[in-house]
Design a protein around this motif. Structure first.
Motif, PDB file in Angstrom:
ATOM      1  N   ARG A  89       0.833  -1.207   0.000  1.00 11.92           N
ATOM      2  CA  ARG A  89       0.000   0.000   0.000  1.00 11.92           C
ATOM      3  C   ARG A  89       0.869   1.260   0.000  1.00 11.92           C
ATOM      4  N   LYS A  90       1.908   1.272   0.805  1.00 14.47           N
ATOM      5  CA  LYS A  90       2.793   2.431   0.872  1.00 14.47           C
ATOM      6  C   LYS A  90       3.482   2.677  -0.468  1.00 14.47           C
ATOM      7  N   LEU A  91       4.027   1.633  -1.070  1.00 14.13           N
ATOM      8  CA  LEU A  91       4.736   1.779  -2.338  1.00 14.13           C
ATOM      9  C   LEU A  91       3.804   2.177  -3.475  1.00 14.13           C
ATOM     10  N   ALA A  92       2.527   1.793  -3.361  1.00 12.14           N
ATOM     11  CA  ALA A  92       1.545   2.136  -4.398  1.00 12.14           C
ATOM     12  C   ALA A  92       1.025   3.559  -4.267  1.00 12.14           C
ATOM     13  N   GLY A  93       1.383   4.237  -3.190  1.00 13.92           N
ATOM     14  CA  GLY A  93       0.972   5.632  -3.046  1.00 13.92           C
ATOM     15  C   GLY A  93       0.128   5.934  -1.828  1.00 13.92           C
ATOM     16  N   GLY A  94      -0.036   4.955  -0.911  1.00 11.33           N
ATOM     17  CA  GLY A  94      -0.792   5.211   0.310  1.00 11.33           C
ATOM     18  C   GLY A  94      -2.249   5.536   0.038  1.00 11.33           C
ATOM     19  N   ASP A  95      -2.720   6.632   0.626  1.00  8.19           N
ATOM     20  CA  ASP A  95      -4.123   7.016   0.483  1.00  8.19           C
ATOM     21  C   ASP A  95      -4.496   7.369  -0.956  1.00  8.19           C
ATOM     22  N   SER A  96      -3.513   7.763  -1.752  1.00 11.58           N
ATOM     23  CA  SER A  96      -3.792   8.138  -3.142  1.00 11.58           C
ATOM     24  C   SER A  96      -3.545   6.986  -4.126  1.00 11.58           C
ATOM     25  N   ALA A  97      -3.291   5.802  -3.604  1.00  9.06           N
ATOM     26  CA  ALA A  97      -2.986   4.651  -4.470  1.00  9.06           C
ATOM     27  C   ALA A  97      -4.168   4.288  -5.353  1.00  9.06           C
ATOM     28  N   LYS A  98      -3.866   3.901  -6.580  1.00 11.32           N
ATOM     29  CA  LYS A  98      -4.866   3.367  -7.510  1.00 11.32           C
ATOM     30  C   LYS A  98      -4.491   1.914  -7.777  1.00 11.32           C
ATOM     31  N   ILE A  99      -5.202   1.018  -7.114  1.00 16.28           N
ATOM     32  CA  ILE A  99      -4.820  -0.390  -7.109  1.00 16.28           C
ATOM     33  C   ILE A  99      -5.791  -1.223  -7.939  1.00 16.28           C
ATOM     34  N   VAL A 100      -5.216  -2.100  -8.753  1.00 14.40           N
ATOM     35  CA  VAL A 100      -5.981  -3.040  -9.565  1.00 14.40           C
ATOM     36  C   VAL A 100      -5.680  -4.448  -9.071  1.00 14.40           C
ATOM     37  N   VAL A 101      -6.720  -5.209  -8.766  1.00 16.06           N
ATOM     38  CA  VAL A 101      -6.571  -6.586  -8.324  1.00 16.06           C
ATOM     39  C   VAL A 101      -6.963  -7.515  -9.469  1.00 16.06           C
ATOM     40  N   ILE A 102      -6.077  -8.444  -9.796  1.00  8.85           N
ATOM     41  CA  ILE A 102      -6.312  -9.396 -10.883  1.00  8.85           C
ATOM     42  C   ILE A 102      -6.452 -10.797 -10.285  1.00  8.85           C
ATOM     43  N   PRO A 103      -7.685 -11.325 -10.177  1.00  9.58           N
ATOM     44  CA  PRO A 103      -7.921 -12.614  -9.517  1.00  9.58           C
ATOM     45  C   PRO A 103      -7.934 -13.811 -10.463  1.00  9.58           C
ATOM     46  N   THR A 104      -7.436 -13.646 -11.664  1.00  8.86           N
ATOM     47  CA  THR A 104      -7.571 -14.653 -12.722  1.00  8.86           C
ATOM     48  C   THR A 104      -7.047 -16.026 -12.321  1.00  8.86           C
ATOM     49  N   ALA A 105      -5.997 -16.089 -11.520  1.00  6.62           N
ATOM     50  CA  ALA A 105      -5.435 -17.388 -11.122  1.00  6.62           C
ATOM     51  C   ALA A 105      -6.439 -18.226 -10.340  1.00  6.62           C
ATOM     52  N   PHE A 106      -7.364 -17.564  -9.657  1.00 11.29           N
ATOM     53  CA  PHE A 106      -8.312 -18.256  -8.786  1.00 11.29           C
ATOM     54  C   PHE A 106      -9.696 -18.407  -9.410  1.00 11.29           C
ATOM     55  N   VAL A 107      -9.916 -17.754 -10.552  1.00  9.90           N
ATOM     56  CA  VAL A 107     -11.238 -17.744 -11.166  1.00  9.90           C
ATOM     57  C   VAL A 107     -11.466 -19.025 -11.964  1.00  9.90           C
TER      58      VAL A 107
END
Length: 292
Positions: free
Chosen positions: A54-72
């Motif tokens: 979370r910190k490296l992605a920008g903390g409160d301003s982070a724009k995070i994309v989760v890719i669950p394809t391995a589990f789908v």
């Protein structure tokens, strides 16, 4: 934001020459601008791993994309589970991105969330599903661009192994076949094979199957609730357990740095591995522990 394509294609469409680090390159290194976090699976909500992501992605301003394809499977995404887990990680807001169609993964519309992201997270599951959907598509290319602009890519279990150049346990039949019908990863870290759950599942000897056939690779095994953080040539261990290094050498805090060959009685170099713990650092290019 949820993007799902229902049909599953049984082939990979190679439409773009992705300019990733070549797997045959015998130098092991990460991206000089971006950061990679490869997690060995297991429980991570109580560790510092996701806080670091979370910190490296920008903390409160982070724009995070989760890719669950391995589990789908059957294109069914457990969005409630994802929301519950990421809320626990301190990331209540994120975009879910998934397709099982490599043609859709090769469209400008599909990759738009990645272009705007600061952090990407790949869930666990079976990493050949990730390869079938995204390898050598615009998704792959945009992930490399995200790293080039200083972003962070993290993944647990399958999401860790896919970051390497060689895809350990990539067979579609089961996860006990170390060299299977899928052998190529994203190559975010070059010339490396990454395994996970190593100590929790007594997998510490499995890596030798790969290294006997591909001795040029660096082998890295990550235990549960533990991660490697890679930027450029430097790997650092964080979390609660251990990371195993397979580089045909031996290291110990007890070793005599001037006479490591004779200080301890050790096996043949093709049977060697050693452990690193949280806070330990390793130079991937030189294949040496960075001594404190």
């Amino acid at each position: 934001m949820l993007r799902i394509k229902m049909p599953f294609l049984l082939f990979i469409v190679l439409l773009l020459p992705v300019e990733n680090i070549a797997q045959e390159n015998e130098i092991t290194t990460g991206n000089k601008n971006g950061t990679l976090i490869a997690i060995g699976g297991g429980e991570i909500g109580h560790t510092n791993i996701m806080k670091e992501f979370r910190k490296l992605a920008g903390g409160d301003s982070a724009k995070i994309v989760v890719i669950p394809t391995a589990f789908v499977r059957n294109n069914e995404i457990d969005t409630m589970l994802l929301k519950r887990n990421f809320k626990e990680y301190g990331i209540p807001n994120f975009t879910i991105l998934h397709t099982s169609d490599s043609i859709e993964a090769n469209t400008d519309e599909f990759v738009k969330p990645i272009k705007e992201a600061t952090g990407i997270y790949f869930t666990g599951g079976r990493h050949w599903r990730i390869a079938d959907s995204y390898l050598n598509t615009k998704v792959h290319k945009e992930l490399l661009k995200l790293l080039d602009r200083g972003g962070v890519i993290a993944g647990s279990s399958a999401g860790a192994t896919i970051q390497g150049s060689y895809l350990a346990r990539g067979d579609t039949k089961n996860n006990q076949i170390m060299m299977g019908d899928h052998e190529i990863g994203f190559g975010f870290i070059s010339n490396i094979a990454i395994d996970q759950h190593v100590l929790s599942r007594n997998r510490q000897f499995d890596m030798f199957i790969i290294l006997e056939n591909k001795p040029e690779l660096l082998g890295v095994g990550i235990d549960e609730s533990t991660a490697i953080v890679v930027k450029g040539d430097i790997l650092e261990v964080i979390g609660e357990s251990y990371v195993i290094i397979y580089d045909k050498s031996f290291w110990s805090i007890e070793s005599n740095p001037f006479d490591e060959e004779t200080y301890k009685k050790i096996p043949n170099k093709n049977q060697l591995f050693y452990f690193l713990k949280s806070g330990d650092k390793y130079n991937l290019r030189e294949r040496k522990v960075i001594r404190n």
